[in-house]
Design an enzyme around this catalytic site. Sequence first.
Site, PDB file in Angstrom:
ATOM      1  N   ASN A  42       0.879  -1.173   0.000  1.00  0.00           N
ATOM      2  CA  ASN A  42       0.000   0.000   0.000  1.00  0.00           C
ATOM      3  C   ASN A  42       0.914   1.221   0.000  1.00  0.00           C
ATOM      4  O   ASN A  42       1.512   1.552   1.021  1.00  0.00           O
ATOM      5  CB  ASN A  42      -0.892  -0.025   1.248  1.00  0.00           C
ATOM      6  CG  ASN A  42      -1.717   1.247   1.383  1.00  0.00           C
ATOM      7  OD1 ASN A  42      -1.761   2.083   0.462  1.00  0.00           O
ATOM      8  ND2 ASN A  42      -2.377   1.398   2.517  1.00  0.00           N
ATOM      9  N   GLU A  87      -5.020  -4.937  10.548  1.00  0.00           N
ATOM     10  CA  GLU A  87      -3.993  -3.920  10.738  1.00  0.00           C
ATOM     11  C   GLU A  87      -4.246  -3.178  12.043  1.00  0.00           C
ATOM     12  O   GLU A  87      -5.058  -2.238  12.077  1.00  0.00           O
ATOM     13  CB  GLU A  87      -4.025  -2.906   9.581  1.00  0.00           C
ATOM     14  CG  GLU A  87      -3.768  -3.501   8.223  1.00  0.00           C
ATOM     15  CD  GLU A  87      -3.203  -2.471   7.254  1.00  0.00           C
ATOM     16  OE1 GLU A  87      -2.147  -2.750   6.671  1.00  0.00           O
ATOM     17  OE2 GLU A  87      -3.786  -1.381   7.104  1.00  0.00           O
ATOM     18  N   LYS A 142       0.187   4.236  -0.275  1.00  0.00           N
ATOM     19  CA  LYS A 142      -0.422   5.444   0.334  1.00  0.00           C
ATOM     20  C   LYS A 142      -0.176   6.657  -0.568  1.00  0.00           C
ATOM     21  O   LYS A 142      -0.148   6.510  -1.788  1.00  0.00           O
ATOM     22  CB  LYS A 142       0.097   5.626   1.765  1.00  0.00           C
ATOM     23  CG  LYS A 142      -0.070   4.330   2.592  1.00  0.00           C
ATOM     24  CD  LYS A 142       0.122   4.483   4.062  1.00  0.00           C
ATOM     25  CE  LYS A 142      -0.093   3.133   4.748  1.00  0.00           C
ATOM     26  NZ  LYS A 142      -0.002   3.206   6.208  1.00  0.00           N
ATOM     27  N   GLU A 183      -6.628   4.625   7.903  1.00  0.00           N
ATOM     28  CA  GLU A 183      -6.437   6.055   7.601  1.00  0.00           C
ATOM     29  C   GLU A 183      -7.687   6.636   6.957  1.00  0.00           C
ATOM     30  O   GLU A 183      -8.017   7.809   7.183  1.00  0.00           O
ATOM     31  CB  GLU A 183      -5.185   6.227   6.719  1.00  0.00           C
ATOM     32  CG  GLU A 183      -3.916   6.020   7.548  1.00  0.00           C
ATOM     33  CD  GLU A 183      -2.743   5.421   6.795  1.00  0.00           C
ATOM     34  OE1 GLU A 183      -2.710   5.480   5.559  1.00  0.00           O
ATOM     35  OE2 GLU A 183      -1.842   4.869   7.475  1.00  0.00           O
ATOM     36  N   SER A 243       3.860  -2.187  10.258  1.00  0.00           N
ATOM     37  CA  SER A 243       5.307  -2.251  10.441  1.00  0.00           C
ATOM     38  C   SER A 243       5.894  -3.621  10.105  1.00  0.00           C
ATOM     39  O   SER A 243       6.835  -4.081  10.764  1.00  0.00           O
ATOM     40  CB  SER A 243       5.702  -1.809  11.862  1.00  0.00           C
ATOM     41  OG  SER A 243       5.261  -0.477  12.103  1.00  0.00           O
TER      42      SER A 243
HETATM   43  P1  13P Z   1       3.299   0.320   7.673  1.00  0.00           P
HETATM   44  O1  13P Z   1       3.807  -0.942   7.038  1.00  0.00           O
HETATM   45  O2  13P Z   1       4.007   1.558   7.200  1.00  0.00           O
HETATM   46  O3  13P Z   1       3.193   0.218   9.145  1.00  0.00           O
HETATM   47  O4  13P Z   1       1.778   0.504   7.118  1.00  0.00           O
HETATM   48  C1  13P Z   1       0.909  -0.558   7.164  1.00  0.00           C
HETATM   49  C2  13P Z   1      -0.308  -0.185   6.408  1.00  0.00           C
HETATM   50  O5  13P Z   1      -1.045   0.711   6.798  1.00  0.00           O
HETATM   51  C3  13P Z   1      -0.588  -0.898   5.157  1.00  0.00           C
HETATM   52  O6  13P Z   1      -1.868  -0.631   4.700  1.00  0.00           O
END
Ligand code: 13P
Length: 249
Positions: free
Chosen positions: A9, A167, A11, A97, A212
């Site tokens: 992802n 998550e 983002k 998010e 993470s």
């Molecule tokens: P991180 O791997 O940066 O913690 O993000 C996880 C995430 O939100 C994947 O959708």
Amino acid sequence: MRKALVAGNWKMNGTRASTGELCKGIADGMAALGGVDVLVCPPSILISTAATALANSGVMIGGQDLDTNPGGAFTGQTSAEMLLDAGCKDVIVGHSERRQFYGDTDVLVAEKTQVALDAGLIPIVCLGESQAEREGGVTEEIVGRQLNAVLDKVGIAAFSSAVIAYEPVWAIGTGLTASPEQAQDVHAFIRRMLADKDQSVADQCRILYGGSMKPGNAVELISKPDIDGGLIGGAALASEDFLGICSAA
Ligand code: 13P
């Protein structure tokens, strides 16, 4: 046996130039991988760039969100048809998010899941509790409520293709990872919820862990019986790290 899925992802990160480089790095590493499905979810504006760069690489492309409307006067939004047309097979729905910053409620997430399924996109439905909810001992209540909202809308059969991502919000982008045991406990809880409705769907449904995940912790997490891969944020932005997780899976 469920085939592992590793999904990046991205983002709100990247330019056409950096996306081209990242895709090249991933495509170059694909030949060395086997037995794992690989997916990347770029920001909408970079989906076409990624689709071109990853053509014939075996890497699938997905969206990060979709609108429930088929088209029209909805400024800033992306429809299921647009995602399909750009080359997407999957779409993330209900990322924390989106829930936190853009008001995606359980009801809206369920609607988005239905719209994705109706369009022929595979939804990746994200579930997860906040730090306060975990400390308050209500993780299962929260995750159960989020999942039930979607199950009530789309039905259990949808999860023979739909993917779930657990998550924990407190592990996203924080460097704090759920321990393999903490993650496995919630994954097993999710699978029991599915099994209560249909055992064979529960056996088939892929449940990803996100929060993470890195090459250094991916093996421990993905070797747990109910963890079928990862939804990766930060580590998906560097091809070596992302490929490291793919090969761990
Ligand atoms: P991180 O791997 O940066 O913690 O993000 C996880 C995430 O939100 C994947 O959708």
